[in-house]
Design a protein around this motif. Structure first.
Motif, PDB file in Angstrom:
ATOM      1  N   TRP A 277       0.813  -1.210   0.000  1.00 58.57           N
ATOM      2  CA  TRP A 277       0.000   0.000   0.000  1.00 58.57           C
ATOM      3  C   TRP A 277       0.850   1.265   0.000  1.00 58.57           C
ATOM      4  CZ3 TRP A 277      -4.227  -2.232  -1.340  1.00 58.57           C
ATOM      5  CH2 TRP A 277      -4.569  -3.477  -0.827  1.00 58.57           C
ATOM      6  N   CYS A 282      -1.440   2.197   6.323  1.00 62.02           N
ATOM      7  CA  CYS A 282      -2.131   1.103   5.639  1.00 62.02           C
ATOM      8  C   CYS A 282      -1.268  -0.150   5.566  1.00 62.02           C
ATOM      9  CB  CYS A 282      -2.543   1.535   4.238  1.00 62.02           C
ATOM     10  SG  CYS A 282      -3.847   2.795   4.217  1.00 62.02           S
ATOM     11  N   THR A 337     -16.589   2.331   7.674  1.00 60.40           N
ATOM     12  CA  THR A 337     -15.368   2.895   7.093  1.00 60.40           C
ATOM     13  C   THR A 337     -14.366   1.828   6.654  1.00 60.40           C
ATOM     14  OG1 THR A 337     -14.408   3.060   9.315  1.00 60.40           O
ATOM     15  CG2 THR A 337     -15.553   5.005   8.457  1.00 60.40           C
ATOM     16  N   ASN A 348      -7.968   5.807   4.654  1.00 60.43           N
ATOM     17  CA  ASN A 348      -7.939   4.747   3.641  1.00 60.43           C
ATOM     18  C   ASN A 348      -7.331   5.208   2.324  1.00 60.43           C
ATOM     19  OD1 ASN A 348      -9.071   2.929   5.372  1.00 60.43           O
ATOM     20  ND2 ASN A 348     -11.104   2.916   4.437  1.00 60.43           N
ATOM     21  N   PHE A 351      -4.949   2.918   0.499  1.00 56.00           N
ATOM     22  CA  PHE A 351      -5.424   1.727  -0.214  1.00 56.00           C
ATOM     23  C   PHE A 351      -5.830   2.035  -1.656  1.00 56.00           C
ATOM     24  CE2 PHE A 351      -6.654   0.537   4.269  1.00 56.00           C
ATOM     25  CZ  PHE A 351      -5.676  -0.433   4.421  1.00 56.00           C
ATOM     26  N   CYS A 354      -8.760   4.120  -5.693  1.00 52.58           N
ATOM     27  CA  CYS A 354     -10.050   3.652  -5.194  1.00 52.58           C
ATOM     28  C   CYS A 354     -11.152   3.902  -6.220  1.00 52.58           C
ATOM     29  CB  CYS A 354     -10.414   4.379  -3.902  1.00 52.58           C
ATOM     30  SG  CYS A 354      -9.245   4.136  -2.543  1.00 52.58           S
ATOM     31  N   SER A 357     -16.968   3.868  -2.481  1.00 55.28           N
ATOM     32  CA  SER A 357     -16.828   3.333  -1.120  1.00 55.28           C
ATOM     33  C   SER A 357     -17.506   1.977  -1.026  1.00 55.28           C
ATOM     34  CB  SER A 357     -17.453   4.291  -0.100  1.00 55.28           C
ATOM     35  OG  SER A 357     -16.570   5.327   0.221  1.00 55.28           O
ATOM     36  N   LEU A 360     -12.518  -2.623  -1.810  1.00 52.68           N
ATOM     37  CA  LEU A 360     -11.085  -2.614  -1.505  1.00 52.68           C
ATOM     38  C   LEU A 360     -10.326  -3.113  -2.726  1.00 52.68           C
ATOM     39  CD1 LEU A 360      -8.656  -2.383   0.466  1.00 52.68           C
ATOM     40  CD2 LEU A 360      -9.082  -4.781   1.080  1.00 52.68           C
TER      41      LEU A 360
END
Length: 517
Positions: A277, A282, A337, A348, A351, A354, A357, A360
């Motif tokens: 990450w 993270c 979250t 985050n 990560f 993205c 939401s 992952l």
């Protein structure tokens, strides 16, 4: 004649008086005996109340000692025979249930229409875990590798491994996204390669083939000329690398020096932090290996653990209390979250890259394939994800993950970890297999790993944490109630005996006065 008649009459009168006096004395003696018995019961009642009060005071201490005894047994030590064996071989029932999303309109998807899917399953597998290469170190840590095997359970499944399911072909649609930035001519060559090996955008295979692998000429070609591109060198399957494999080399604290550190991860595969990450936070390896936690939890305590399969540490939060077969627990769940993107939850950001939401991006630890992890049916995710696919209906009861922990000992009583595997798909010019696919995060399957305490360990917990406290409580209040009842009855008897003796004395006194007259 007068004197003789008086003399004859006086003998029985005296005799009668003597018998009454004897009877009176007997009554008094009986009354005294009853009074002594009543006093004895009174003393016994007082002592019983005192004993019950003492139990009321020392009872919590006794129960705390029982919990401390259980807590000490959670230390990873071969001398703790039962708990060490349970940690090493995990004898409690553990199952993995897999649900496939069968694609109903693959041809229409290639024309740009919304994907329609239906859930198939569960296909249930009994999971057997066993730790090996166990090595204890001087710094109160222990290293091990945990091996896992899966065995199909037809009686618990809805369907069989021979069932036919259609899902997106990761080898084609995943590779298309991975190679989208290559020159157009190269992409045309890749598309030609797919056609040569008869690989289309969707797979129609048996559940067994999709799970544990199938023969593919394309896989053989890639492994020969592009080694390392694929996660496996044999058959290609979504869970091929799971079965008969291990989760890596864990080094965790035994808790012998500090019980608060028990089961906490010291390193994984020799690493104290990850390199998948973008931020140090993270990349941190936090918490335990996900099987047990340190004792004496509160509602403010969180539940951190490191998951090699998710390539990151995760943290659950307290939701509510509950009971399992009388044993109290705290339920911990995933916060909203957990899979939030960097925009909605800044920690985050590491990560990313993205998307919405609830997703992952695990491409960095999955050979850069466009794979995303989420909660099943996009539970707790951005609602827009549900608009892109038809056939999903998320609910917390069916799709939320949870762990039920006995807070005083940190031992999980009931576990249900639920995750969904998704593939990011889109049209890639030059790779004709992608057709006119609309940009979508496509659910492929979701799985639940669940287990619960059973057998001897549950009996031990039930005895020490349910039966013993109940017995102690009944004894405490039982002795107090019995003592109070004894005191009450004794006092009543003494009061009645005192009144009876007083009345008897008055009657005899009056009779004596009358006889003297």
């Amino acid at each position: 004649m007068r004197p003789s008649s008086v003399q004859v009459c006086s003998i029985p009168c005296r005799t009668s008086f003597s018998n009454k006096e004897t009877l009176h004395r007997a009554i008094i003696i009986m009354a005294i005996n009853k009074s002594k018995v009543a006093v004895g019961f009174l003393v016994a009642g007082i002592l019983t109340v005192v004993f019950g009060g003492v139990l009321l005071i020392v009872g919590p201490t006794v129960m705390y000692d029982q919990i401390i005894k259980i807590v000490k047994n959670t230390v990873i030590d071969p001398s703790n025979e039962m708990t060490y064996t349970m940690w090493k071989d995990i004898p409690v029932p553990f199952f993995m249930s897999v649900y496939f999303f069968n694609v109903l309109n693959p041809k229409e998807i290639l024309k740009g229409e919304k994907p329609m899917i239906e859930q198939r399953g569960p296909y249930v597998y009994r999971k057997r875990c066993q730790k090996d290469n166990i090595t204890f170190h001087p710094n109160h840590t222990v290293s091990y590798r945990e091996y896992r095997q899966y065995f199909f359970e037809p009686s618990m499944s809805v369907g069989n491994e021979s069932d036919i399911v259609t899902i997106p072909n990761m080898l084609v649609l995943g590779a298309a996204v991975m190679l989208q930035d290559l020159p157009y001519a190269v992409r045309l060559m890749i598309s030609t390669t797919f056609k040569t090996f008869k690989e289309g955008p969707f797979l129609t295979k048996t559940v067994e083939e999709l799970m544990w692998g199938y023969d593919s000429k394309l896989v053989e070609f890639l492994n020969k000329y592009l080694p390392g591109m694929l996660p496996s060198t044999g058959k290609f399957g979504l869970f091929a690398e799971f079965n008969n494999s291990n989760t890596g080399l864990f080094t965790i604290f035994t808790g012998q020096d500090d019980i608060k550190n028990v089961h906490r991860v010291d390193s994984w595969n020799g690493l104290t932090e990850l390199n998948y990450w973008r931020t140090p936070q993270c990349n941190m390896i936090n918490g335990t290996a996900g099987q047990m936690w340190p004792p004496f939890m509160t509602k403010e305590t969180t539940l951190p653990f490191y998951s090699p399969d998710a390539c990151r540490s995760m943290e659950l939060v307290y939701q509510r209390p509950g009971h399992m077969k009388g044993i109290p627990y705290y339920r911990y769940v995933a916060p909203t979250t957990l899979f939030a993107n960097g925009t909605d939850y800044s920690p985050n950001e590491g990560f990313c890259p993205c998307r919405q939401s609830g997703l992952l991006n695990v491409s960095s630890c999955r050979h850069n394939s466009p794979v995303f992890i989420s909660h099943p049916h996009f539970f707790n995710a951005d609602p827009v994800l549900l608009d892109f696919v038809q056939g999903l209906a998320p609910t917390e009861e069916q799709h939320g993950l949870f762990i039920d922990i006995h807070p005083e000992t940190g031992v999980p009583l009931n576990v249900s970890i639920r995750l969904q595997l998704n593939l990011y798909m889109k049209t890639v010019p030059g790779i004709t297999e992608t057709g006119k696919i609309s940009e979508v995060v496509m659910p492929m399957l979701w799985f639940e790993e669940r287990g619960y305490i059973d057998g001897p360990i549950l009996d031990t917990f039930h005895t020490n944490l349910v039966i013993l406290p109940a017995v102690m409580e009944y004894m405490q209040y039982g002795f107090i109630a019995l003592g109070l009842l004894s005191i009450l009855v004794s006092a009543l008897v003494l009061w009645r005996q005192k009144g009876s003796m007083k009345s008897s004395h008055e009657v005899e006194k009056n009779k004596l006065k009358n006889s003297e007259k």
